[in-house]
Design a protein around this motif. Sequence first.
Motif, PDB file in Angstrom:
ATOM      1  N   PHE A   1       0.817  -1.226   0.000  1.00  0.00           N
ATOM      2  CA  PHE A   1       0.000   0.000   0.000  1.00  0.00           C
ATOM      3  C   PHE A   1       0.850   1.274   0.000  1.00  0.00           C
ATOM      4  CE2 PHE A   1      -4.331  -1.630   1.854  1.00  0.00           C
ATOM      5  CZ  PHE A   1      -4.554  -2.298   0.665  1.00  0.00           C
ATOM      6  N   ALA A   2       2.079   1.172   0.490  1.00  0.00           N
ATOM      7  CA  ALA A   2       2.940   2.356   0.505  1.00  0.00           C
ATOM      8  C   ALA A   2       3.471   2.691  -0.892  1.00  0.00           C
ATOM      9  CB  ALA A   2       4.104   2.142   1.475  1.00  0.00           C
ATOM     10  N   ARG A   3       3.336   1.733  -1.806  1.00  0.00           N
ATOM     11  CA  ARG A   3       3.819   1.943  -3.185  1.00  0.00           C
ATOM     12  C   ARG A   3       2.738   1.548  -4.176  1.00  0.00           C
ATOM     13  NH1 ARG A   3       6.728  -2.072  -3.990  1.00  0.00           N
ATOM     14  NH2 ARG A   3       7.448  -1.279  -5.980  1.00  0.00           N
ATOM     15  N   LEU A   4       1.499   1.898  -3.872  1.00  0.00           N
ATOM     16  CA  LEU A   4       0.362   1.388  -4.641  1.00  0.00           C
ATOM     17  C   LEU A   4       0.431   1.740  -6.126  1.00  0.00           C
ATOM     18  CD1 LEU A   4      -1.961  -0.388  -4.037  1.00  0.00           C
ATOM     19  CD2 LEU A   4      -3.278   1.577  -3.234  1.00  0.00           C
ATOM     20  N   ALA A   5       0.807   2.972  -6.451  1.00  0.00           N
ATOM     21  CA  ALA A   5       0.861   3.365  -7.867  1.00  0.00           C
ATOM     22  C   ALA A   5       1.877   2.504  -8.624  1.00  0.00           C
ATOM     23  CB  ALA A   5       1.210   4.839  -7.993  1.00  0.00           C
ATOM     24  N   ASP A   6       3.042   2.265  -8.003  1.00  0.00           N
ATOM     25  CA  ASP A   6       4.070   1.440  -8.659  1.00  0.00           C
ATOM     26  C   ASP A   6       3.578   0.008  -8.822  1.00  0.00           C
ATOM     27  OD1 ASP A   6       5.713   3.623  -8.498  1.00  0.00           O
ATOM     28  OD2 ASP A   6       6.732   2.938  -6.666  1.00  0.00           O
ATOM     29  N   GLU A   7       2.911  -0.510  -7.811  1.00  0.00           N
ATOM     30  CA  GLU A   7       2.405  -1.886  -7.862  1.00  0.00           C
ATOM     31  C   GLU A   7       1.380  -2.034  -8.999  1.00  0.00           C
ATOM     32  OE1 GLU A   7       4.296  -3.906  -6.001  1.00  0.00           O
ATOM     33  OE2 GLU A   7       3.010  -4.412  -4.295  1.00  0.00           O
TER      34      GLU A   7
END
Length: 222
Positions: free
Chosen positions: A13-19
Amino acid sequence: MIKISPSILSADFARLADEIRLIEDFADYVHVDVMDGHFVPNITIGPPVVEAVRRVTRLPLDVHLMIEEPERFVESFARAGSDIITVHAEATRHLNRVVESIKELGRKAGVSINPATPVNVLEDIMGDVDFILIMSVNPGWGGQSFIPGSLKKISAVRRMIEESGRPVELEVDGGIKVNNIKEPFDAGAGVFVSGSGVFGTKDYGATIIEMKNRCLPDREPR
Ligand code: DX5
Ligand code: ZN
Protein backbone atom coordinates in the motif's frame (compact mmCIF):
# COMPACT_ATOMS: atom_id res chain seq x y z
CA MET A 1 -12.13 -15.21 -22.38
CA ILE A 2 -10.04 -15.53 -19.23
CA LYS A 3 -9.80 -12.37 -17.17
CA ILE A 4 -7.54 -11.74 -14.18
CA SER A 5 -8.49 -9.21 -11.50
CA PRO A 6 -5.48 -8.82 -9.15
CA SER A 7 -6.52 -7.83 -5.63
CA ILE A 8 -4.50 -4.87 -4.34
CA LEU A 9 -5.14 -6.14 -0.80
CA SER A 10 -1.88 -8.08 -1.19
CA ALA A 11 0.00 -5.19 -2.83
CA ASP A 12 2.35 -2.84 -0.98
CA PHE A 13 0.00 0.00 0.00
CA ALA A 14 2.94 2.36 0.50
CA ARG A 15 3.82 1.94 -3.18
CA LEU A 16 0.36 1.39 -4.64
CA ALA A 17 0.86 3.36 -7.87
CA ASP A 18 4.07 1.44 -8.66
CA GLU A 19 2.40 -1.89 -7.86
CA ILE A 20 -0.52 -1.13 -10.17
CA ARG A 21 1.84 -0.01 -12.94
CA LEU A 22 3.37 -3.50 -12.87
CA ILE A 23 0.01 -5.16 -13.66
CA GLU A 24 -1.30 -2.47 -16.04
CA ASP A 25 -0.45 -4.22 -19.31
CA PHE A 26 -1.42 -7.72 -18.15
CA ALA A 27 -4.49 -7.58 -15.89
CA ASP A 28 -8.08 -7.10 -17.02
CA TYR A 29 -9.42 -5.38 -13.90
CA VAL A 30 -8.04 -4.04 -10.61
CA HIS A 31 -9.83 -5.70 -7.68
CA VAL A 32 -10.35 -3.46 -4.64
CA ASP A 33 -11.41 -5.16 -1.39
CA VAL A 34 -13.45 -2.90 0.86
CA MET A 35 -14.01 -4.20 4.42
CA ASP A 36 -15.90 -2.50 7.23
CA GLY A 37 -15.09 -4.45 10.40
CA HIS A 38 -18.76 -5.53 10.64
CA PHE A 39 -19.63 -7.71 7.68
CA VAL A 40 -16.10 -9.12 7.94
CA PRO A 41 -13.73 -8.98 10.92
CA ASN A 42 -11.24 -6.68 9.20
CA ILE A 43 -11.04 -3.07 8.00
CA THR A 44 -9.36 -2.03 4.77
CA ILE A 45 -9.98 0.98 2.59
CA GLY A 46 -12.69 3.39 1.45
CA PRO A 47 -13.61 5.78 -1.37
CA PRO A 48 -10.52 8.07 -1.08
CA VAL A 49 -8.24 5.16 -1.94
CA VAL A 50 -10.48 4.12 -4.85
CA GLU A 51 -10.25 7.72 -6.07
CA ALA A 52 -6.44 7.63 -5.81
CA VAL A 53 -6.25 4.31 -7.65
CA ARG A 54 -8.55 5.71 -10.35
CA ARG A 55 -5.95 8.37 -11.11
CA VAL A 56 -3.12 5.90 -11.76
CA THR A 57 -4.70 3.23 -14.00
CA ARG A 58 -6.79 2.86 -17.11
CA LEU A 59 -7.93 -0.62 -16.03
CA PRO A 60 -11.56 -0.94 -14.88
CA LEU A 61 -11.89 -0.88 -11.09
CA ASP A 62 -13.61 -3.99 -9.74
CA VAL A 63 -14.75 -2.88 -6.29
CA HIS A 64 -15.80 -5.65 -3.89
CA LEU A 65 -17.84 -4.26 -0.99
CA MET A 66 -17.63 -6.52 2.05
CA ILE A 67 -19.71 -4.10 4.10
CA GLU A 68 -23.05 -4.18 5.91
CA GLU A 69 -25.88 -2.27 4.23
CA PRO A 70 -23.86 -1.44 1.11
CA GLU A 71 -26.75 0.77 -0.09
CA ARG A 72 -25.33 3.47 2.22
CA PHE A 73 -22.09 3.69 0.24
CA VAL A 74 -22.64 2.70 -3.40
CA GLU A 75 -22.95 6.32 -4.48
CA SER A 76 -19.62 7.28 -2.84
CA PHE A 77 -17.86 4.36 -4.48
CA ALA A 78 -19.41 5.16 -7.86
CA ARG A 79 -18.29 8.80 -7.58
CA ALA A 80 -14.80 7.65 -6.57
CA GLY A 81 -14.47 5.98 -9.98
CA SER A 82 -15.53 2.34 -9.52
CA ASP A 83 -16.52 0.63 -12.77
CA ILE A 84 -17.94 -2.53 -11.21
CA ILE A 85 -19.53 -2.47 -7.75
CA THR A 86 -20.17 -5.85 -6.15
CA VAL A 87 -22.26 -6.23 -3.01
CA HIS A 88 -22.88 -9.28 -0.85
CA ALA A 89 -26.31 -10.93 -0.91
CA GLU A 90 -25.88 -11.53 2.85
CA ALA A 91 -25.23 -7.86 3.62
CA THR A 92 -28.47 -6.22 2.54
CA ARG A 93 -32.20 -6.73 3.03
CA HIS A 94 -32.93 -5.17 -0.33
CA LEU A 95 -30.61 -6.76 -2.86
CA ASN A 96 -32.69 -5.81 -5.88
CA ARG A 97 -32.84 -2.17 -4.78
CA VAL A 98 -29.09 -1.85 -4.30
CA VAL A 99 -28.35 -3.58 -7.63
CA GLU A 100 -30.74 -1.21 -9.41
CA SER A 101 -29.17 1.81 -7.74
CA ILE A 102 -25.66 0.74 -8.87
CA LYS A 103 -26.95 0.51 -12.45
CA GLU A 104 -28.70 3.88 -12.16
CA LEU A 105 -25.32 5.32 -11.19
CA GLY A 106 -24.03 4.05 -14.54
CA ARG A 107 -21.86 1.29 -13.07
CA LYS A 108 -21.84 -2.47 -13.57
CA ALA A 109 -23.49 -4.34 -10.72
CA GLY A 110 -22.23 -7.53 -9.13
CA VAL A 111 -23.60 -9.81 -6.42
CA SER A 112 -21.36 -12.00 -4.29
CA ILE A 113 -22.08 -14.97 -2.01
CA ASN A 114 -20.02 -16.39 0.84
CA PRO A 115 -18.92 -20.05 0.89
CA ALA A 116 -21.88 -21.17 3.07
CA THR A 117 -24.54 -19.28 1.12
CA PRO A 118 -26.48 -21.48 -1.33
CA VAL A 119 -26.50 -20.48 -5.00
CA ASN A 120 -30.30 -20.38 -5.13
CA VAL A 121 -30.26 -16.89 -3.53
CA LEU A 122 -28.97 -15.74 -6.94
CA GLU A 123 -31.90 -17.08 -8.97
CA ASP A 124 -34.15 -14.04 -8.79
CA ILE A 125 -31.36 -11.49 -9.23
CA MET A 126 -29.76 -13.15 -12.26
CA GLY A 127 -31.86 -11.10 -14.66
CA ASP A 128 -30.52 -7.83 -13.23
CA VAL A 129 -26.78 -8.32 -12.61
CA ASP A 130 -23.64 -7.94 -14.71
CA PHE A 131 -21.37 -9.99 -12.42
CA ILE A 132 -21.71 -12.87 -9.99
CA LEU A 133 -18.80 -13.28 -7.55
CA ILE A 134 -18.42 -16.64 -5.85
CA MET A 135 -16.28 -16.44 -2.71
CA SER A 136 -13.92 -19.39 -2.55
CA VAL A 137 -12.63 -18.35 0.91
CA ASN A 138 -14.44 -16.75 3.84
CA PRO A 139 -13.98 -13.02 3.16
CA GLY A 140 -11.76 -11.04 5.50
CA TRP A 141 -8.15 -11.65 4.53
CA GLY A 142 -5.89 -12.39 1.62
CA GLY A 143 -3.69 -15.47 1.53
CA GLN A 144 -6.25 -18.12 2.56
CA SER A 145 -6.67 -21.52 0.87
CA PHE A 146 -9.22 -22.18 -1.88
CA ILE A 147 -12.28 -24.05 -0.54
CA PRO A 148 -12.79 -27.03 -2.92
CA GLY A 149 -16.60 -27.04 -2.40
CA SER A 150 -16.68 -23.77 -4.35
CA LEU A 151 -16.20 -25.69 -7.60
CA LYS A 152 -19.67 -27.21 -7.61
CA LYS A 153 -21.15 -23.79 -6.85
CA ILE A 154 -19.29 -22.31 -9.83
CA SER A 155 -20.69 -25.05 -12.13
CA ALA A 156 -24.21 -24.50 -10.79
CA VAL A 157 -24.01 -20.74 -11.31
CA ARG A 158 -22.55 -21.24 -14.80
CA ARG A 159 -25.67 -23.29 -15.63
CA MET A 160 -27.93 -20.57 -14.19
CA ILE A 161 -26.16 -17.96 -16.34
CA GLU A 162 -26.53 -20.09 -19.49
CA GLU A 163 -30.23 -20.56 -18.74
CA SER A 164 -30.69 -16.81 -18.26
CA GLY A 165 -29.17 -16.15 -21.69
CA ARG A 166 -27.64 -12.95 -20.28
CA PRO A 167 -23.99 -11.84 -20.57
CA VAL A 168 -23.23 -12.20 -16.84
CA GLU A 169 -19.53 -12.52 -15.96
CA LEU A 170 -18.77 -15.27 -13.44
CA GLU A 171 -15.98 -14.31 -11.06
CA VAL A 172 -14.28 -16.34 -8.35
CA ASP A 173 -12.37 -14.84 -5.42
CA GLY A 174 -10.04 -16.38 -2.87
CA GLY A 175 -7.05 -18.71 -2.89
CA ILE A 176 -6.50 -18.63 -6.67
CA LYS A 177 -2.92 -19.26 -7.80
CA VAL A 178 -1.16 -20.38 -10.96
CA ASN A 179 -1.26 -24.00 -9.81
CA ASN A 180 -5.03 -24.21 -9.13
CA ILE A 181 -6.66 -21.72 -11.53
CA LYS A 182 -7.53 -24.45 -14.05
CA GLU A 183 -10.08 -26.09 -11.72
CA PRO A 184 -12.39 -23.08 -11.30
CA PHE A 185 -11.85 -22.30 -14.99
CA ASP A 186 -13.02 -25.81 -15.96
CA ALA A 187 -15.98 -25.42 -13.58
CA GLY A 188 -17.10 -22.35 -15.56
CA ALA A 189 -15.55 -19.21 -14.04
CA GLY A 190 -14.30 -16.51 -16.40
CA VAL A 191 -12.89 -13.83 -14.09
CA PHE A 192 -10.30 -14.75 -11.47
CA VAL A 193 -9.46 -12.56 -8.50
CA SER A 194 -5.98 -13.19 -7.16
CA GLY A 195 -4.23 -11.25 -4.40
CA SER A 196 -1.29 -13.15 -2.93
CA GLY A 197 -1.24 -15.34 -6.07
CA VAL A 198 -0.11 -12.28 -8.07
CA PHE A 199 1.38 -9.75 -5.61
CA GLY A 200 3.17 -12.48 -3.69
CA THR A 201 5.19 -13.45 -6.77
CA LYS A 202 8.35 -11.86 -8.23
CA ASP A 203 7.09 -10.94 -11.69
CA TYR A 204 3.39 -9.98 -11.61
CA GLY A 205 3.06 -9.74 -15.39
CA ALA A 206 4.61 -13.16 -15.98
CA THR A 207 2.34 -14.66 -13.30
CA ILE A 208 -0.79 -13.25 -14.95
CA ILE A 209 0.31 -14.59 -18.36
CA GLU A 210 1.01 -17.99 -16.81
CA MET A 211 -2.41 -18.02 -15.09
CA LYS A 212 -4.06 -17.50 -18.48
CA ASN A 213 -1.84 -20.13 -20.12
CA ARG A 214 -2.77 -22.69 -17.49
CA CYS A 215 -6.40 -22.45 -18.59
CA LEU A 216 -5.59 -23.26 -22.23
CA PRO A 217 -6.89 -26.72 -23.23
CA ASP A 218 -3.70 -27.90 -24.95
CA ARG A 219 -1.48 -27.11 -21.99
CA GLU A 220 -0.02 -30.07 -20.10
CA PRO A 221 -0.18 -29.67 -16.32
CA ARG A 222 3.27 -29.40 -14.76
C1 DX5 B 1 -10.98 -11.90 0.63
C2 DX5 B 1 -10.94 -10.90 -0.52
C3 DX5 B 1 -10.11 -11.37 -1.65
C4 DX5 B 1 -8.66 -11.55 -1.31
C5 DX5 B 1 -8.06 -12.54 -2.20
O1 DX5 B 1 -11.74 -11.39 1.64
O2 DX5 B 1 -12.24 -10.64 -1.01
O3 DX5 B 1 -10.27 -10.57 -2.80
O4 DX5 B 1 -7.93 -10.34 -1.41
O5 DX5 B 1 -6.76 -12.80 -1.78
P1 DX5 B 1 -6.03 -14.15 -2.13
O6 DX5 B 1 -5.99 -14.26 -3.64
O7 DX5 B 1 -4.68 -13.97 -1.53
O8 DX5 B 1 -6.83 -15.27 -1.53
ZN1 ZN C 1 -12.38 -9.62 -3.09
